[in-house]
Write an enzyme that holds these catalytic residues in place. Structure first.
Site, PDB file in Angstrom:
ATOM      1  N   ASN A  46      25.429 -23.217  -4.823  1.00 58.98           N
ATOM      2  CA  ASN A  46      26.559 -22.772  -4.003  1.00 58.98           C
ATOM      3  C   ASN A  46      26.208 -22.741  -2.511  1.00 58.98           C
ATOM      4  OD1 ASN A  46      28.236 -22.385  -6.229  1.00 58.98           O
ATOM      5  ND2 ASN A  46      27.456 -20.321  -6.563  1.00 58.98           N
ATOM      6  N   HIS A 132      38.176 -13.991 -10.659  1.00 64.56           N
ATOM      7  CA  HIS A 132      36.763 -13.751 -10.983  1.00 64.56           C
ATOM      8  C   HIS A 132      36.584 -12.457 -11.810  1.00 64.56           C
ATOM      9  CE1 HIS A 132      32.478 -12.784  -9.948  1.00 64.56           C
ATOM     10  NE2 HIS A 132      32.378 -14.108  -9.972  1.00 64.56           N
ATOM     11  N   GLU A 174      42.105 -15.668  -5.477  1.00 60.80           N
ATOM     12  CA  GLU A 174      40.972 -16.256  -4.778  1.00 60.80           C
ATOM     13  C   GLU A 174      41.512 -17.277  -3.790  1.00 60.80           C
ATOM     14  OE1 GLU A 174      37.882 -17.657  -7.472  1.00 60.80           O
ATOM     15  OE2 GLU A 174      38.184 -15.938  -8.778  1.00 60.80           O
ATOM     16  N   SER A 178      36.819 -20.526  -8.087  1.00 61.24           N
ATOM     17  CA  SER A 178      35.395 -20.806  -8.256  1.00 61.24           C
ATOM     18  C   SER A 178      35.084 -21.883  -9.275  1.00 61.24           C
ATOM     19  CB  SER A 178      34.660 -19.523  -8.624  1.00 61.24           C
ATOM     20  OG  SER A 178      35.190 -18.973  -9.802  1.00 61.24           O
ATOM     21  N   ASP A 203      40.015 -13.155  -2.336  1.00 58.80           N
ATOM     22  CA  ASP A 203      38.575 -13.316  -2.514  1.00 58.80           C
ATOM     23  C   ASP A 203      38.222 -14.713  -1.993  1.00 58.80           C
ATOM     24  OD1 ASP A 203      36.122 -14.170  -3.558  1.00 58.80           O
ATOM     25  OD2 ASP A 203      36.343 -13.002  -5.393  1.00 58.80           O
ATOM     26  N   HIS A 206      34.595 -18.848  -1.950  1.00 59.61           N
ATOM     27  CA  HIS A 206      34.357 -20.294  -1.851  1.00 59.61           C
ATOM     28  C   HIS A 206      35.109 -20.950  -0.698  1.00 59.61           C
ATOM     29  CE1 HIS A 206      32.293 -19.972  -5.653  1.00 59.61           C
ATOM     30  NE2 HIS A 206      33.284 -19.198  -6.030  1.00 59.61           N
ATOM     31  N   LYS A 234      27.207 -17.554  -1.005  1.00 58.47           N
ATOM     32  CA  LYS A 234      27.627 -18.943  -1.207  1.00 58.47           C
ATOM     33  C   LYS A 234      27.320 -19.713   0.090  1.00 58.47           C
ATOM     34  CE  LYS A 234      29.053 -17.664  -5.310  1.00 58.47           C
ATOM     35  NZ  LYS A 234      30.186 -16.862  -5.715  1.00 58.47           N
TER      36      LYS A 234
HETATM   37  C1  LIG Z   1      30.251 -15.511  -6.577  1.00 58.08           C
HETATM   38  C2  LIG Z   1      31.569 -14.837  -6.590  1.00 58.08           C
HETATM   39  C3  LIG Z   1      31.696 -13.451  -6.468  1.00 58.08           C
HETATM   40  C4  LIG Z   1      30.502 -12.548  -6.500  1.00 58.08           C
HETATM   41  O1  LIG Z   1      29.764 -12.594  -5.340  1.00 58.08           O
HETATM   42  P1  LIG Z   1      28.209 -12.205  -5.398  1.00 58.08           P
HETATM   43  O2  LIG Z   1      27.847 -11.926  -4.007  1.00 58.08           O
HETATM   44  O3  LIG Z   1      27.512 -13.360  -6.003  1.00 58.08           O
HETATM   45  O4  LIG Z   1      28.128 -10.981  -6.281  1.00 58.08           O
HETATM   46  C5  LIG Z   1      32.957 -12.910  -6.376  1.00 58.08           C
HETATM   47  N1  LIG Z   1      34.055 -13.682  -6.442  1.00 58.08           N
HETATM   48  C6  LIG Z   1      33.971 -15.019  -6.598  1.00 58.08           C
HETATM   49  C7  LIG Z   1      35.217 -15.811  -6.673  1.00 58.08           C
HETATM   50  C8  LIG Z   1      32.735 -15.626  -6.698  1.00 58.08           C
HETATM   51  O5  LIG Z   1      32.655 -16.933  -6.893  1.00 58.08           O
END
Ligand SMILES: *Cc1c(COP(=O)(O)O)cnc(C)c1O
Length: 380
Positions: A46, A132, A174, A178, A203, A206, A234
């Site tokens: 990522n 997520h 999101e 993801s 969120d 990405h 990421k």
């Molecule tokens: C990776 C991810 C998270 C979690 O983030 P971390 O910092 O790895 O705990 C939350 N939401 C989405 C959509 C993700 O891809």
């Protein structure tokens, strides 16, 4: 016997080809990783912008350790909140044009913590079906009602919202999804939120670093999103996460978000390095351009029958369906020196096991050609 379910569940997972193992990576250099003395080109990372091990970020980490230490030594509410954290918050506020920012130790804890803190008996969460796990678990962790709308289906969301009964409504999605790499429509969601007196939570795990002129993510599309979350794990290539929001919510979270209050603050050296990473992300548009260019190349080289979802993200999902077949394909690719982790349920819905290819700014055209050729071969 106590806890018999443990062995039972493991046996079931194994039978369904869903048992997960970790693989210890010996070394990682850019897109190359070493596993059991063999080198692979990594298409499961990522680190979209190729910033891991960037010398300026590494130097900032070291400088951060010297100035503030490796540990924050306590919760932010005791003495864990340092100048390094403060300037990082300010940098993010300026970048995203948001009044306030609050740092968390991970995206998981940010999502879980904020939704838990908002989950009163007068709250209803409206989540995209593909949200997520941390969003789902956070939403379900309190007294709030939870309803999921069909993925990116805003007619469905509006139908549901028009029947809302509670005072506090939060739409949750999101920015870029993801496991599919497709994008939510931030403007449509914001319009719906406004029309139905709801708030919008995006969120941007990405999207941050990838979308927008300076990599601001979804706020570059709509700057009225009430709450933006993104992880540093990421594209930012450090670790931790933040919530960007208004003054009141910021103060409320400091007082009521248990994941914030009862957890040691992020390492200040990590915060210092994260600030450096964000400066690079803002400046270096070529990294975003490169991902788009390599993604187009990948798409053009794949066999016609293999359709990719059009996306401006790094994430390209090739849905295979069956768990066993997906594992066989990834095994096959490993033999060719290509590292691609099979993504299986429950990470994705049943029957949609897939190859999740991530294309990063530090891949070479020759890496992409190699990948496409091998995928064409193994899928047929
Ligand atoms: C990776 C991810 C998270 C979690 O983030 P971390 O910092 O790895 O705990 C939350 N939401 C989405 C959509 C993700 O891809």
């Amino acid at each position: 016997m106590a806890f018999e379910f443990i062995a039972e569940q493991l046996a079931q997972q194994k039978l369904a080809h869903r048992l997960r193992h970790r693989q210890c990576i010996a070394e990682q250099h850019g897109v190359k990783l070493v596993y059991q003395n063999k080198e692979y080109v990594n298409f499961s990372s990522n680190d979209y912008l190729g910033l891991n091990q960037h010398p300026d970020i590494n130097n900032a980490f070291q400088e951060g350790i010297k100035k503030f230490g490796a540990s924050s030594c306590s919760s932010s509410l005791v003495t864990g909140f340092s100048y390094a954290h403060q300037v990082l918050e300010e940098t993010i506020c300026e970048w995203l044009n948001k009044p306030r920012c609050l740092l968390f130790n991970s995206g998981f804890s940010a999502n879980h913590g904020v939704l838990h803190a908002l989950a009163t008996d007068q709250t209803q969460f409206w989540l995209d079906k593909l949200s997520h796990a941390s969003l789902i678990d956070g939403a379900l962790s309190g007294k709030a009602k939870v309803k999921r709308f069909l993925h990116n289906d805003y007619d469905h969301l509006e139908q549901l919202l028009s029947k809302k009964t509670l005072a506090n409504n939060l739409i949750v999605s999101e920015g870029i999804f993801s496991m599919d790499g497709d994008q939510a429509d931030a403007n449509a969601l914001q319009n719906l939120a406004q029309k139905h007196d709801a708030w919008l939570y995006l969120d941007d795990a990405h999207s941050l670093g990838l979308i927008g002129e300076n990599g601001q993510g979804s706020t570059s599309i709509n700057n009225h999103i009430d709450i933006v979350m993104a992880t540093f794990g990421k594209a930012v290539a450090t670790s931790g996460a933040f919530i960007a929001c208004n003054e009141d919510l910021h103060d409320y979270l400091i007082n009521f978000a248990r994941h914030y209050i009862y957890s040691t603050a992020m390492s200040p050296a990590n915060a210092w390095a994260t600030k450096k990473s964000i400066e690079i992300i803002q400046k270096e548009q070529w990294r975003r351009d490169k991902i788009v260019e390599l993604s187009a190349l990948f798409s053009s080289l794949l066999h016609q029958e293999i359709a990719l979802i059009p996306t401006s993200s790094s994430i390209h999902a090739l849905v295979i369906g069956d768990e066993k077949k997906t594992l066989e394909i990834t095994q096959n690719l490993k033999e060719k020196g290509i590292w691609l982790t099979a993504i299986r349920p429950p990470t994705v819905p049943n029957g949609t096991s897939r190859l999740r290819v991530t294309i990063c700014a530090n891949h070479k055209s020759s890496d992409i050609k190699e990948l496409a050729e091998n995928i064409n071969k193994v899928i047929h």
